[in-house]
Design a protein around this motif. Structure first.
Motif, PDB file in Angstrom:
ATOM      1  N   UNK A  99       0.829  -1.207   0.000  1.00  0.00           N
ATOM      2  CA  UNK A  99       0.000   0.000   0.000  1.00  0.00           C
ATOM      3  C   UNK A  99       0.867   1.262   0.000  1.00  0.00           C
ATOM      4  N   UNK A 100       1.938   1.249   0.792  1.00  0.00           N
ATOM      5  CA  UNK A 100       2.821   2.411   0.823  1.00  0.00           C
ATOM      6  C   UNK A 100       3.520   2.610  -0.512  1.00  0.00           C
ATOM      7  N   UNK A 101       3.930   1.511  -1.165  1.00  0.00           N
ATOM      8  CA  UNK A 101       4.589   1.639  -2.462  1.00  0.00           C
ATOM      9  C   UNK A 101       3.612   2.177  -3.512  1.00  0.00           C
ATOM     10  N   UNK A 102       2.375   1.697  -3.469  1.00  0.00           N
ATOM     11  CA  UNK A 102       1.382   2.185  -4.425  1.00  0.00           C
ATOM     12  C   UNK A 102       1.111   3.676  -4.215  1.00  0.00           C
ATOM     13  N   UNK A 103       1.066   4.121  -2.968  1.00  0.00           N
ATOM     14  CA  UNK A 103       0.854   5.540  -2.684  1.00  0.00           C
ATOM     15  C   UNK A 103       2.028   6.375  -3.185  1.00  0.00           C
ATOM     16  N   UNK A 138      -0.099  11.788   5.472  1.00  0.00           N
ATOM     17  CA  UNK A 138       1.359  11.617   5.412  1.00  0.00           C
ATOM     18  C   UNK A 138       1.852  10.711   6.529  1.00  0.00           C
ATOM     19  N   UNK A 139       1.227  10.827   7.711  1.00  0.00           N
ATOM     20  CA  UNK A 139       1.647   9.979   8.831  1.00  0.00           C
ATOM     21  C   UNK A 139       1.266   8.516   8.600  1.00  0.00           C
ATOM     22  N   UNK A 140       0.034   8.289   8.127  1.00  0.00           N
ATOM     23  CA  UNK A 140      -0.402   6.910   7.911  1.00  0.00           C
ATOM     24  C   UNK A 140       0.371   6.263   6.771  1.00  0.00           C
ATOM     25  N   UNK A 141       0.678   7.019   5.738  1.00  0.00           N
ATOM     26  CA  UNK A 141       1.390   6.476   4.574  1.00  0.00           C
ATOM     27  C   UNK A 141       2.907   6.526   4.745  1.00  0.00           C
ATOM     28  N   UNK A 142       3.367   7.084   5.878  1.00  0.00           N
ATOM     29  CA  UNK A 142       4.807   7.152   6.175  1.00  0.00           C
ATOM     30  C   UNK A 142       5.583   7.716   4.979  1.00  0.00           C
ATOM     31  N   UNK A 143       5.052   8.801   4.420  1.00  0.00           N
ATOM     32  CA  UNK A 143       5.620   9.389   3.198  1.00  0.00           C
ATOM     33  C   UNK A 143       6.289  10.715   3.543  1.00  0.00           C
ATOM     34  N   UNK A 144       7.615  10.761   3.454  1.00  0.00           N
ATOM     35  CA  UNK A 144       8.347  12.016   3.639  1.00  0.00           C
ATOM     36  C   UNK A 144       8.022  13.005   2.525  1.00  0.00           C
ATOM     37  N   UNK A 145       7.837  12.482   1.320  1.00  0.00           N
ATOM     38  CA  UNK A 145       7.522  13.350   0.189  1.00  0.00           C
ATOM     39  C   UNK A 145       6.203  14.096   0.425  1.00  0.00           C
ATOM     40  N   UNK A 146       5.188  13.368   0.916  1.00  0.00           N
ATOM     41  CA  UNK A 146       3.907  14.036   1.124  1.00  0.00           C
ATOM     42  C   UNK A 146       3.965  14.964   2.334  1.00  0.00           C
ATOM     43  N   UNK A 147       4.864  14.670   3.286  1.00  0.00           N
ATOM     44  CA  UNK A 147       5.054  15.614   4.395  1.00  0.00           C
ATOM     45  C   UNK A 147       5.558  16.955   3.866  1.00  0.00           C
TER      46      UNK A 147
END
Length: 648
Positions: free
Chosen positions: A469-473, A534-543
């Protein structure tokens, strides 16, 4: 009567033996370098018939045989047992047909069995039993030597060694009358769950003698074989393929040399007494002594049925012996029942009311898997609802565990509640343990291994779902930002551009942005809802994107152009990341292949040649080596993955 060879005579002198119409007797105490033994005793009117084995060397003077009963001389007549129609003798050959007998061993066993059939007296009924992973009575005891030779020639091999079950099957096949003996050939230890104590108890209760031929084993299996032979009043004979025929021929010759001694009991003889047979062999006296139940000196109208054992017999409670197939069916039924319960709980659900649907919709935009309020009664009170209530009560005392499970379910994108996940996880764990029990035929250690794998498998599954899921996001984030930038350039507000993503995007991005829209309608600031994504997806980019949106909302600026620049940067980073993955694919593939090769090859050997790797699962050093190999394999696999991993 149990027959003890000279090497075991001293161990048998103190035994109390049983006698029915066919009664057992102890072994002889030889007086010379080669001795005699009382192999069998049968009570008759006013007397007893003894079956005596004579020394292999020398000539016995049949007319000079003397018998003493309780120290008193008794009248007797002696004749050769061979050719005497009134003497019933039965011998069962129990031959190991496991895969370890392949090659010269099984060929030598067939030659030895054929020689035994040619040498044994024709009036001896011979049976044939094979044992591997199962016990088969190939030929019931008979005098049809042709059928026995065909059965011996047709022996085939398979895996496992059901030695103990083979001995029990041979005892049952030998019948219950006359002089019975077993000749067991084995080249390995027992690999089943049948306890040795059951075999020893059966041999002590039955009127049957047992000789065991240990083929190329040395001292490895001497103790259980010695116990079996001792319980059956016989001996263990070590042999190799070259000497196997001579060993079997010696056993057949022992049958040919047996004598039938009919003894008339002196007056006043007790039902149990010491019996001594003295045989003149080439001018010297050889004796065989035993303590026997000999019946009474007074003739009886009918044969006296003596008790099956002279010692006290403990009262046994009710016992039901189920075949392995029935046990397997029972365990399988339990597994299917558990699977059906899981299906009933989480696949077949009753329809929800409108209030229930609304409650679930609101929960979906709070925290995934949030538990139902404790003061609310469930809509259905069936088995599924009751099971969920039990799980919820179990989690109520550990809010930290419930929160961690809810967070993992949330990141994995699963709509199950923590209580429901706990039930599913427990069901899968139990099913894994049942599967391990079935595959290992009741091996507790392997069942525990499967139980641990089932317990860890649920969390591994959540981790894999979360990773995908994180990779797809991350892979779809650049296109999402470009779509938002285009919407803002067209004059839409930020909230409207997010709604556009919901309508035109795909999961998991569309689902997360839908949650942002609902939270904003419930009063949560838009920037805060985006920060939750951003927190749920653990995405630095979206942060960074959320940070840019916050700054733009405070100081102003062209948000559409900013998002477009960020999207271009993310594309370049994704391109570099994929290039690094392609360059490091060889190292990761090598780690997967080298990591999977040892366990896969061990599994292949366990199926194709289990005897070759059985030492790993049956000995302490084998368990130790498996543990060391598992640790080294995990360390090496992790090290190779770390070397091949490059962070971008």
């Amino acid at each position: 009567m149990r027959r003890l060879r000279p090497g075991l005579a001293a161990a048998a002198l103190g035994s109390l033996l049983a006698l029915a119409v066919v009664a057992p007797a102890s072994a002889a105490d030889p007086s010379g370098p080669a001795g005699a033994s009382i192999d069998h005793a049968e009570v008759r009117d006013g007397g007893v018939r003894l079956l005596v084995s004579v020394p292999a060397s020398g000539t016995v003077d049949v007319g000079g045989v003397d018998v003493e009963v309780a120290g008193k001389a008794a009248r007797s007549t002696t004749a050769a047992a061979t050719g005497n129609a009134d003497v019933r003798r039965t011998t069962v050959l129990a031959i190991d047909t496991s895969n370890s007998m392949r090659g010269e061993r099984i060929a030598a066993a067939k030659r030895a069995a054929a020689l035994f059939l040619d040498t044994a007296p024709p009036d001896v009924a011979v049976g044939l039993v094979s044992f591997d992973d199962d016990v088969q009575v190939l030929v019931e005891p008979s005098r049809d030597r042709a059928a026995l030779r065909r059965a011996v020639a047709g022996l085939t091999l398979t895996r496992d060694t059901a030695l103990y079950d083979g001995v029990l099957g041979a005892v049952e096949a030998s019948g219950g009358q006359g002089a019975r003996s077993l000749l067991v050939l084995s080249d390995g230890k027992d690999t089943t769950d049948t306890p040795l104590s059951e075999v020893l108890r059966t041999l002590e209760q039955e009127d049957v003698s047992v000789d065991v031929v240990s083929l190329d084993q040395g001292d490895a299996a001497s103790q259980p074989l010695q116990l079996i032979a001792r319980a059956g009043g016989g001996q263990v004979m070590d042999a190799d393929p070259a000497s196997l025929s001579a060993t079997f021929a010696g056993e057949a010759d022992a049958l040919r040399r047996q004598l039938a001694v009919d003894v008339t009991l002196p007056q006043g003889t007790e039902p149990q007494a010491d019996v001594t047979v003295t045989l003149p062999v080439d001018g010297r006296a050889v004796t065989a002594s035993a303590f026997l139940t000999v019946g009474s000196a007074e003739p009886a109208a009918e044969p006296v049925q003596a008790p099956a054992a002279t010692g006290p017999v403990a009262a046994a409670g009710p016992r039901i012996d189920l075949p392995p197939a029935a046990v397997a069916v029972g365990v399988g039924a339990i597994g299917l029942g558990l699977l059906g319960m899981v299906v009933a709980l989480f696949v077949v659900r009753p329809g929800a009311s409108k209030d229930e649907k609304l409650r679930k919709q609101l929960e979906a935009y709070g925290v995934y898997g949030a538990p139902q309020s404790r003061d609310q009664a469930p809509a259905d009170q069936g088995l599924g609802a009751q099971a969920r209530q039990v799980a919820e009560k179990a989690l109520a005392g550990n809010q930290g565990l419930e929160a961690r499970i809810a967070a993992r379910l949330d990141k994995a994108g699963m709509s199950l509640k923590p209580a429901e996940w706990l039930l599913v996880h427990a069901g899968v764990t139990v099913l894994a343990a049942v599967l391990g029990m079935l595959l290992s035929r009741g091996n507790i250690l392997l069942a525990l291994v499967f139980l641990a794998l089932g317990a860890a498998g649920g969390w591994v599954y959540l981790g894999l779902r979360k990773s995908r899921r994180l990779k797809a996001f991350a892979s779809g984030l650049a296109d999402t930002l470009q779509l938002m930038s285009g919407s803002l350039s067209a004059g839409l507000s930020l909230a409207q551009s997010v709604d556009t993503i919901v309508k035109e995007g795909s999961d998991p991005i569309a689902g997360e942005f839908r949650r942002v829209i609902v939270e904003s309608r419930l009063g949560v600031p838009l920037e805060e809802s985006l920060g939750g994504v951003a927190e749920r997806m653990e995405s630095k980019d979206f942060e960074w994107v959320v940070m840019a949106i916050k700054i733009q909302r405070q100081v102003g600026g062209n948000l559409a152009e900013l998002l477009l620049q960020v999207a271009a940067t993310l594309r370049e980073r994704e391109y570099l990341r994929r290039q690094v993955l392609a360059l490091s694919a060889e190292g990761r593939l090598s780690a997967y292949i080298l990591g999977a090769l040892p366990p896969v090859f061990l599994l292949y050997l366990s199926v194709s040649n289990p005897d070759y790797v059985s030492v790993f699962f049956t000995t302490t050093i084998g368990y130790f080596l498996l543990g060391v190999m598992a640790v080294l394999l995990v360390v090496g696999f992790t090290w190779m993955l770390k070397v091949a991993k490059v962070d971008v």
